[in-house]
Motif scaffolding. Structure first.
Motif, PDB file in Angstrom:
ATOM      1  N   PHE A 292       0.848  -1.193   0.000  1.00 42.32           N
ATOM      2  CA  PHE A 292       0.000   0.000   0.000  1.00 42.32           C
ATOM      3  C   PHE A 292       0.883   1.243   0.000  1.00 42.32           C
ATOM      4  O   PHE A 292       1.983   1.232   0.565  1.00 42.32           O
ATOM      5  CB  PHE A 292      -0.896   0.058   1.246  1.00 42.32           C
ATOM      6  N   ASN A 293       0.375   2.322  -0.584  1.00 45.90           N
ATOM      7  CA  ASN A 293       1.059   3.598  -0.419  1.00 45.90           C
ATOM      8  C   ASN A 293       0.651   4.189   0.926  1.00 45.90           C
ATOM      9  O   ASN A 293      -0.027   3.536   1.737  1.00 45.90           O
ATOM     10  CB  ASN A 293       0.762   4.548  -1.589  1.00 45.90           C
ATOM     11  N   VAL A 294       1.044   5.440   1.187  1.00 40.15           N
ATOM     12  CA  VAL A 294       0.744   6.042   2.486  1.00 40.15           C
ATOM     13  C   VAL A 294      -0.762   6.107   2.727  1.00 40.15           C
ATOM     14  O   VAL A 294      -1.250   5.733   3.796  1.00 40.15           O
ATOM     15  CB  VAL A 294       1.377   7.448   2.583  1.00 40.15           C
ATOM     16  N   ARG A 295      -1.531   6.546   1.729  1.00 42.25           N
ATOM     17  CA  ARG A 295      -2.976   6.612   1.898  1.00 42.25           C
ATOM     18  C   ARG A 295      -3.554   5.233   2.220  1.00 42.25           C
ATOM     19  O   ARG A 295      -4.399   5.087   3.107  1.00 42.25           O
ATOM     20  CB  ARG A 295      -3.633   7.167   0.633  1.00 42.25           C
ATOM     21  N   GLY A 296      -3.110   4.219   1.490  1.00 40.14           N
ATOM     22  CA  GLY A 296      -3.608   2.868   1.721  1.00 40.14           C
ATOM     23  C   GLY A 296      -3.302   2.375   3.115  1.00 40.14           C
ATOM     24  O   GLY A 296      -4.125   1.699   3.757  1.00 40.14           O
TER      25      GLY A 296
ATOM     26  N   GLU B 238       1.241  16.249   9.676  1.00 37.58           N
ATOM     27  CA  GLU B 238       1.886  16.836   8.496  1.00 37.58           C
ATOM     28  C   GLU B 238       2.218  15.779   7.448  1.00 37.58           C
ATOM     29  O   GLU B 238       3.329  15.677   6.940  1.00 37.58           O
ATOM     30  CB  GLU B 238       3.131  17.620   8.915  1.00 37.58           C
ATOM     31  N   LEU B 239       1.193  14.992   7.103  1.00 38.39           N
ATOM     32  CA  LEU B 239       1.353  13.899   6.147  1.00 38.39           C
ATOM     33  C   LEU B 239       0.826  14.241   4.751  1.00 38.39           C
ATOM     34  O   LEU B 239       0.941  13.415   3.845  1.00 38.39           O
ATOM     35  CB  LEU B 239       0.639  12.639   6.662  1.00 38.39           C
ATOM     36  N   GLU B 240       0.237  15.434   4.594  1.00 37.92           N
ATOM     37  CA  GLU B 240      -0.339  15.774   3.281  1.00 37.92           C
ATOM     38  C   GLU B 240       0.654  15.602   2.135  1.00 37.92           C
ATOM     39  O   GLU B 240       0.311  15.013   1.098  1.00 37.92           O
ATOM     40  CB  GLU B 240      -0.884  17.212   3.280  1.00 37.92           C
ATOM     41  N   PRO B 241       1.918  16.050   2.257  1.00 37.10           N
ATOM     42  CA  PRO B 241       2.852  15.906   1.140  1.00 37.10           C
ATOM     43  C   PRO B 241       3.249  14.456   0.845  1.00 37.10           C
ATOM     44  O   PRO B 241       3.814  14.169  -0.212  1.00 37.10           O
ATOM     45  CB  PRO B 241       4.079  16.710   1.591  1.00 37.10           C
ATOM     46  N   LEU B 242       2.943  13.550   1.785  1.00 37.62           N
ATOM     47  CA  LEU B 242       3.374  12.149   1.643  1.00 37.62           C
ATOM     48  C   LEU B 242       2.256  11.226   1.187  1.00 37.62           C
ATOM     49  O   LEU B 242       2.508  10.038   0.932  1.00 37.62           O
ATOM     50  CB  LEU B 242       3.905  11.627   2.990  1.00 37.62           C
ATOM     51  N   ILE B 243       1.033  11.714   1.064  1.00 35.41           N
ATOM     52  CA  ILE B 243      -0.150  10.870   1.003  1.00 35.41           C
ATOM     53  C   ILE B 243      -0.124   9.870  -0.144  1.00 35.41           C
ATOM     54  O   ILE B 243      -0.627   8.750  -0.014  1.00 35.41           O
ATOM     55  CB  ILE B 243      -1.431  11.740   0.953  1.00 35.41           C
ATOM     56  N   GLU B 244       0.496  10.196  -1.278  1.00 36.76           N
ATOM     57  CA  GLU B 244       0.533   9.269  -2.410  1.00 36.76           C
ATOM     58  C   GLU B 244       1.884   8.581  -2.552  1.00 36.76           C
ATOM     59  O   GLU B 244       2.114   7.884  -3.542  1.00 36.76           O
ATOM     60  CB  GLU B 244       0.183  10.013  -3.706  1.00 36.76           C
ATOM     61  N   ARG B 245       2.753   8.742  -1.591  1.00 38.60           N
ATOM     62  CA  ARG B 245       4.106   8.176  -1.680  1.00 38.60           C
ATOM     63  C   ARG B 245       4.094   6.677  -1.430  1.00 38.60           C
ATOM     64  O   ARG B 245       3.308   6.142  -0.641  1.00 38.60           O
ATOM     65  CB  ARG B 245       5.017   8.841  -0.656  1.00 38.60           C
ATOM     66  N   ASP B 246       5.033   5.980  -2.080  1.00 39.82           N
ATOM     67  CA  ASP B 246       5.321   4.576  -1.780  1.00 39.82           C
ATOM     68  C   ASP B 246       6.023   4.528  -0.433  1.00 39.82           C
ATOM     69  O   ASP B 246       6.957   5.305  -0.176  1.00 39.82           O
ATOM     70  CB  ASP B 246       6.225   4.012  -2.882  1.00 39.82           C
ATOM     71  N   VAL B 247       5.614   3.618   0.441  1.00 39.50           N
ATOM     72  CA  VAL B 247       6.190   3.607   1.790  1.00 39.50           C
ATOM     73  C   VAL B 247       7.676   3.266   1.786  1.00 39.50           C
ATOM     74  O   VAL B 247       8.398   3.600   2.723  1.00 39.50           O
ATOM     75  CB  VAL B 247       5.417   2.638   2.718  1.00 39.50           C
ATOM     76  N   ALA B 248       8.152   2.616   0.729  1.00 35.59           N
ATOM     77  CA  ALA B 248       9.577   2.282   0.649  1.00 35.59           C
ATOM     78  C   ALA B 248      10.444   3.524   0.526  1.00 35.59           C
ATOM     79  O   ALA B 248      11.652   3.478   0.786  1.00 35.59           O
ATOM     80  CB  ALA B 248       9.832   1.351  -0.528  1.00 35.59           C
TER      81      ALA B 248
ATOM     82  N   LEU C  10       9.971   6.327   2.266  1.00 36.07           N
ATOM     83  CA  LEU C  10       9.843   7.161   3.462  1.00 36.07           C
ATOM     84  C   LEU C  10      11.068   7.064   4.349  1.00 36.07           C
ATOM     85  O   LEU C  10      11.716   6.008   4.437  1.00 36.07           O
ATOM     86  CB  LEU C  10       8.610   6.752   4.264  1.00 36.07           C
ATOM     87  N   SER C  11      11.363   8.153   5.045  1.00 41.89           N
ATOM     88  CA  SER C  11      12.414   8.143   6.061  1.00 41.89           C
ATOM     89  C   SER C  11      11.893   7.461   7.325  1.00 41.89           C
ATOM     90  O   SER C  11      10.696   7.182   7.455  1.00 41.89           O
ATOM     91  CB  SER C  11      12.840   9.574   6.387  1.00 41.89           C
ATOM     92  N   GLY C  12      12.785   7.236   8.286  1.00 46.49           N
ATOM     93  CA  GLY C  12      12.368   6.599   9.529  1.00 46.49           C
ATOM     94  C   GLY C  12      11.332   7.402  10.274  1.00 46.49           C
ATOM     95  O   GLY C  12      10.338   6.855  10.780  1.00 46.49           O
ATOM     96  N   GLY C  13      11.524   8.713  10.353  1.00 46.76           N
ATOM     97  CA  GLY C  13      10.550   9.549  11.043  1.00 46.76           C
ATOM     98  C   GLY C  13       9.213   9.581  10.342  1.00 46.76           C
ATOM     99  O   GLY C  13       8.159   9.588  10.982  1.00 46.76           O
ATOM    100  N   GLU C  14       9.240   9.593   8.995  1.00 42.83           N
ATOM    101  CA  GLU C  14       7.985   9.582   8.233  1.00 42.83           C
ATOM    102  C   GLU C  14       7.238   8.270   8.431  1.00 42.83           C
ATOM    103  O   GLU C  14       6.019   8.248   8.567  1.00 42.83           O
ATOM    104  CB  GLU C  14       8.294   9.818   6.758  1.00 42.83           C
ATOM    105  N   ARG C  15       7.968   7.156   8.470  1.00 39.55           N
ATOM    106  CA  ARG C  15       7.327   5.849   8.678  1.00 39.55           C
ATOM    107  C   ARG C  15       6.630   5.796  10.032  1.00 39.55           C
ATOM    108  O   ARG C  15       5.517   5.270  10.147  1.00 39.55           O
ATOM    109  CB  ARG C  15       8.366   4.724   8.577  1.00 39.55           C
ATOM    110  N   GLN C  16       7.267   6.336  11.055  1.00 43.97           N
ATOM    111  CA  GLN C  16       6.666   6.312  12.383  1.00 43.97           C
ATOM    112  C   GLN C  16       5.404   7.162  12.433  1.00 43.97           C
ATOM    113  O   GLN C  16       4.421   6.805  13.078  1.00 43.97           O
ATOM    114  CB  GLN C  16       7.673   6.794  13.433  1.00 43.97           C
TER     115      GLN C  16
END
Length: 366
Positions: free
Chosen positions: A94-98, A126-136, A138-144
Motif C-alpha cells: 500500500f502507499n501512504v494513503r492505503g 503533516e502527512l499531506e505531502p506524503l499521502i501518495e508516496r510509496d512507503v519504501a 519514506l524516512s524513519g521519522g515519516e514511517r513512524q
C-alpha cells in the motif's frame, strides 16, 4: 481520566524471569519505563492479546479482555486497540494513503468516520505531502508518523506505543516527539507508552510505571518517579533533560519562550510564530546553582528557586527545585562537595543559572 481505566493483573513466564504485575492505568497517557529486558514490551503485548501465555485478568473499562480463571480471552482484533511497534511495520503493497485507511472497516464498525479522521490525522502529523508516496521511499521519522496515523484512523479506543521512537537517532527523535504530543492533546485517545527514554516519558505521560526484571519498582507522576534515586540512574545514559512545555514568545536569533505566564526563557534560535507550543530540554548537568543572586553574568536565564529535595544518586547529588508553581520541578546534578558548600536542603532558596546555548528545542519537521 474520562476514558475507561485499564486494569492489568497478570503473570507471564519469560526467559529470565516471570512477569508478575498488578497495575491500573487511570490517566490519559501512562508510561512504562525501565531498562531493556525489564518486561515492558511483554506487558504491552499481553494487553494487546499477542501473548497467549499470559494468565490473570485484563479489563478495559467494563470490557474483560482476559480472565484465565473464567476462560475468557478476547482476540486482538476485537479489543479496539491501535498497536504501534518500534519498527513502524507498514504494509509494503500500500502507499501512504492505503496504509492510513487499512483499518477503515473497523473504524466504520465502531461508528467512526475514517475519511474525516484521515483529514485530521494528515493535518496534525503533516502527512499531506506524503499521502501518495510509496512507503519504501519514506524516512524513519515519516514511517513512524504514518504508523501512528494508521492506528488512529482505525478507530482505536486505546493506543499501545512500543518504543515508537527507539529506531530514530536523537536529533530525529526530538523532531518527531512533538507529533506524538499533538496526538495526545488533540485526539485524547488513552495511551500506554513503553519507553526507555525519559524525555518521551516527561513530554507525554501523566503517570509512569517503572519495571525491573518483570516486577513493579514504583509508579506515580512522571517527573517525581524519574527523579526517584532508585530510578534516576536509568535516565542518565544520554544525560537527563528537564523537558518542559513552553509557548514561543518570539522567534529568530533572539528567541524566547514563556515557561509560565510569569517566567520566560531565552532559547536558541526558534522557528514558528508567537503563540506556538514547543518543548524545551534543559540538561540537569548543565544547570548551575547559586546561593545568592548572581550579578553581571553572560548567562541569560537566572531563576529564583526553592529546593524541594536533595538525594544522593551514585557519585553526585540530585537536587530538585521549583521556580514557579505552574512549572514542573527542575532536576539539577551537583557534586557532593558543592551540595555541602551551598548547604542545599529542602526549603533553601537558591538561584538556577541556565545558559541559552544549553537549552534544546524540540521542534517538528516534515
Amino acid at each position: 481520566m474520562s476514558d475507561p481505566a485499564l486494569s492489568v493483573h497478570i503473570s507471564l513466564a519469560l526467559h529470565r524471569f516471570d512477569l508478575e504485575l498488578k497495575i491500573t492505568a487511570g490517566h490519559q497517557v501512562t508510561g512504562v519505563f525501565g531498562a531493556s529486558g525489564a518486561g515492558k514490551s511483554s506487558l504491552l503485548q499481553s494487553i494487546a492479546g499477542l501473548r497467549r501465555g499470559a494468565r490473570g485478568r485484563i479489563r478495559f473499562g467494563e470490557e474483560v479482555w482476559l480472565d484465565s480463571a473464567a476462560r475468557i480471552w478476547v482476540p486482538p482484533e476485537r479489543r479496539g486497540i491501535g498497536y504501534v511497534p518500534q519498527e513502524g511495520l507498514l504494509f509494503p503493497h500500500f502507499n501512504v494513503r492505503g496504509n492510513l485507511l487499512a483499518g477503515a472497516a473497523r473504524a466504520r464498525h465502531n461508528g467512526r468516520a475514517p475519511d474525516r479522521t484521515l483529514e485530521a490525522v494528515c493535518r496534525l502529523l503533516e502527512l499531506e505531502p506524503l499521502i501518495e508516496r510509496d512507503v519504501a521511499t519514506l524516512s524513519g521519522g515519516e514511517r513512524q508518523r504514518v504508523a501512528l496515523g494508521r492506528a488512529i484512523c482505525s478507530g482505536a479506543r486505546l493506543l499501545l506505543l512500543d518504543e515508537p521512537l527507539a529506531s530514530l537517532d536523537l536529533p530525529l527523535r526530538r523532531r518527531v516527539l512533538p507529533f506524538l504530543r499533538r496526538v495526545r492533546d488533540e485526539f485524547r485517545i488513552p495511551m500506554v507508552l513503553v519507553s526507555h527514554d525519559p524525555n518521551e516519558i516527561q513530554a507525554l505521560c501523566d503517570e509512569v510505571i517503572v519495571l525491573a526484571d518483570g516486577a513493579l519498582v514504583t509508579s506515580g507522576p512522571a517527573r517525581r518517579v524519574l527523579t526517584d534515586p532508585r530510578v534516576f540512574p536509568l535516565t542518565r545514559e544520554d544525560g537527563f533533560e528537564n523537558v518542559l512545555p513552553c509557548t514561543l514568545l518570539r522567534s529568530g536569533p533572539d528567541s524566547a519562550a514563556w515557561l509560565s505566564p510569569r517566567l520566560s526563557l531565552m532559547t536558541p534560535p526558534a522557528q514558528g510564530a508567537p503563540g506556538d507550543k514547543l518543548l524545551v530540554g534543559i540538561p540537569a548537568r548543565d544547570i548551575i546553582i547559586a546561593g545568592r543572586e548572581p550579578l553581571e553574568l553572560s548567562a541569560q536565564n537566572v531563576f529564583k528557586a526553592r529546593v524541594c529535595r536533595v538525594a544522593q544518586s551514585g557519585d553526585f547529588e540530585l537536587v530538585t527545585a521549583r521556580i514557579d508553581d505552574e512549572i514542573p520541578e527542575i532536576a539539577v546534578e551537583v557534586t557532593t562537595r558543592a551540595c555541602r558548600q551551598l548547604a542545599l536542603e529542602a526549603g533553601r532558596e537558591v538561584y538556577l543559572i541556565i545558559k541559552t546555548a544549553n537549552c534544546i528545542l524540540y521542534q517538528s519537521a516534515a
